[in-house]
Structures are given as C-alpha cells and as structure tokens.
Design a protein around this motif. Sequence first.
Motif, short mmCIF file in Angstrom:
data_model
loop_
_atom_site.label_atom_id
_atom_site.label_comp_id
_atom_site.label_asym_id
_atom_site.label_seq_id
_atom_site.Cartn_x
_atom_site.Cartn_y
_atom_site.Cartn_z
N GLY A 137 -8.41 -8.33 7.46
CA GLY A 137 -8.99 -8.97 6.29
C GLY A 137 -9.61 -8.00 5.36
N GLN A 138 -9.53 -6.77 5.41
CA GLN A 138 -10.05 -5.65 4.58
C GLN A 138 -9.14 -5.17 3.57
N SER A 139 -9.07 -6.08 2.39
CA SER A 139 -8.09 -5.87 1.52
C SER A 139 -7.99 -4.70 0.46
N LYS A 140 -9.28 -4.26 0.13
CA LYS A 140 -9.70 -3.33 -0.80
C LYS A 140 -9.51 -2.03 0.04
N GLU A 141 -9.88 -1.91 1.20
CA GLU A 141 -9.35 -0.71 1.93
C GLU A 141 -8.00 -0.61 2.13
N ALA A 142 -7.48 -1.43 2.57
CA ALA A 142 -6.06 -1.68 2.97
C ALA A 142 -5.29 -1.15 1.73
N PHE A 143 -5.49 -1.52 0.42
CA PHE A 143 -4.64 -1.12 -0.69
C PHE A 143 -4.87 0.35 -0.55
N VAL A 144 -6.19 1.10 -0.65
CA VAL A 144 -6.25 2.35 -0.91
C VAL A 144 -5.55 3.33 0.08
N GLU A 145 -5.36 2.85 1.35
CA GLU A 145 -4.73 3.23 2.63
C GLU A 145 -3.27 3.03 2.45
N ALA A 146 -2.62 2.08 1.92
CA ALA A 146 -1.45 1.65 1.49
C ALA A 146 -1.04 2.70 0.46
N GLU A 147 -1.77 2.75 -0.71
CA GLU A 147 -1.23 4.05 -1.57
C GLU A 147 -1.10 5.37 -1.03
N ARG A 148 -2.00 5.49 0.01
CA ARG A 148 -2.15 6.77 0.54
C ARG A 148 -0.60 6.89 1.55
N ALA A 149 -0.27 5.97 2.13
CA ALA A 149 0.86 5.89 3.01
C ALA A 149 2.23 6.23 2.20
N LEU A 150 2.02 5.27 0.96
CA LEU A 150 3.46 5.75 0.05
C LEU A 150 3.37 6.94 -0.63
N ALA A 151 2.24 7.84 -0.82
CA ALA A 151 2.11 9.14 -1.19
C ALA A 151 2.68 9.80 -0.34
N LEU A 152 2.62 9.73 1.13
CA LEU A 152 3.19 10.53 2.16
C LEU A 152 4.53 10.30 2.17
N ASN A 153 5.02 8.94 2.13
CA ASN A 153 6.09 8.67 2.51
C ASN A 153 6.82 7.62 1.49
N PRO A 154 7.18 7.90 0.28
CA PRO A 154 7.69 6.86 -0.85
C PRO A 154 8.76 5.94 -0.38
N ALA A 155 9.31 6.47 0.59
CA ALA A 155 10.34 5.54 1.12
C ALA A 155 10.21 4.45 2.22
N ASN A 156 9.05 4.35 2.29
CA ASN A 156 8.28 3.45 3.41
C ASN A 156 8.55 1.99 2.96
N ALA A 157 9.59 1.17 3.31
CA ALA A 157 9.73 0.04 2.71
C ALA A 157 8.58 -1.04 3.36
N ASP A 158 8.14 -0.75 4.52
CA ASP A 158 7.06 -1.45 4.79
C ASP A 158 5.68 -1.54 4.17
N ALA A 159 5.46 -0.43 3.69
CA ALA A 159 4.35 0.14 2.80
C ALA A 159 4.27 -0.57 1.58
N HIS A 160 5.71 -0.52 0.93
CA HIS A 160 5.93 -1.25 -0.29
C HIS A 160 5.78 -2.70 -0.11
N HIS A 161 6.24 -3.39 0.86
CA HIS A 161 6.09 -4.82 1.24
C HIS A 161 4.60 -5.15 1.25
N LEU A 162 3.70 -3.98 2.19
CA LEU A 162 2.33 -4.42 2.33
C LEU A 162 1.50 -4.41 0.78
N MET A 163 2.08 -3.38 -0.11
CA MET A 163 1.52 -3.23 -1.39
C MET A 163 1.71 -4.61 -2.06
N GLY A 164 2.91 -5.15 -1.91
CA GLY A 164 3.33 -6.40 -2.57
C GLY A 164 2.44 -7.53 -2.13
N LYS A 165 2.07 -7.50 -1.00
CA LYS A 165 1.19 -8.52 -0.38
C LYS A 165 -0.07 -8.44 -0.91
N LEU A 166 -0.53 -7.21 -1.06
CA LEU A 166 -1.83 -7.06 -1.46
C LEU A 166 -2.05 -7.41 -2.99
#
Length: 166
Positions: A137-166
Amino acid sequence: PPLRIGARSDVRARYNLGITLFNLERYDEAIRELEVLVAEHPMREEVPWSRRVMGHAYARLSRWPDAIAELRMALAMTPHDGDARRLLVDAYNSQGVALAQSQGYTEAIVQFRHSLGIDERNASAQYNLASALFDAGQSKEAFVEAERALALNPANADAHHLMGKL
C-alpha cells in the motif's frame, strides 16, 4: 569412500569431499562436512570457500537465513569474492520473494533493500521491491522504485504493468 577416509585426517580431503557432495546435489551432507572443516580449522584458507559453498547449498535448500549468514561470513573474510556477493544478492532477493508470497510485505521490502544495498543495479530485486511496496500500500514509493526498475530493464513487462496499475 577414499575421500571420506582422507577427510578424517586431511583438511583438503574434507574440503574436496564437501565440494563433491555439493556437486552431487547432496547438500545436507556437503554442509555437514564443511561445517566440520570450519569448526576444526577456522584459520585455513579453505574456510571462506567452504562458507560460500555452504551458503550456496543452503540456498539450493531454500534455507534463506542460513544461506545469508554463511554468505555474509564468506564476504567478510574475502570482500572481493564476486561469486559470494552474487549468491548473497540472490539469497536476499529470494528470501524477499518467499516473504512477499506469504504476504510478509514489510519483511520482504527489507530483504529487497538488503539485496539492492549490495548490488544497486539488480533489476530483479528492484522490480521485486517496487512490487512489494505496491502490495504493502505504499504507492508513492512503489512508483519511484518501479521507475528505477524500468530504467534498469526497459523490457520488463511486469514493471510496465505495475506502472500502469500505479
């Protein structure tokens, strides 16, 4: 049998026995042999390697706290051991996954942060941290960390899906 006989009196033979048992996927036996070596000969050069192998064996058995303890000791003895470092990052990450799967999100977040503290470029741990934060339930922090995850691996479909949910 010759290694077992030699292991009674020769440190190298005990180490080789432990490695052989590990390679045969007899992890509990490997751990027992290497524990004896470490206890009886704490100053030998084989000790950090033995601890790394024990940590790896514990990881294969999904005994994450034991794996982490052994790998941390191995790294304390040989700080430049890249294999021990990689195994430790993986052990923290895997323990975090196990905790998150049982809805222990707060504890999982701690493990993912430990993993990233050792390897800040570990894309798997980064995504797992974002996901655990979201689930906690820590959406703001999750968003920041998901952006970092995508920066490390732009092809991570799960991270894109998480960003969409956020």
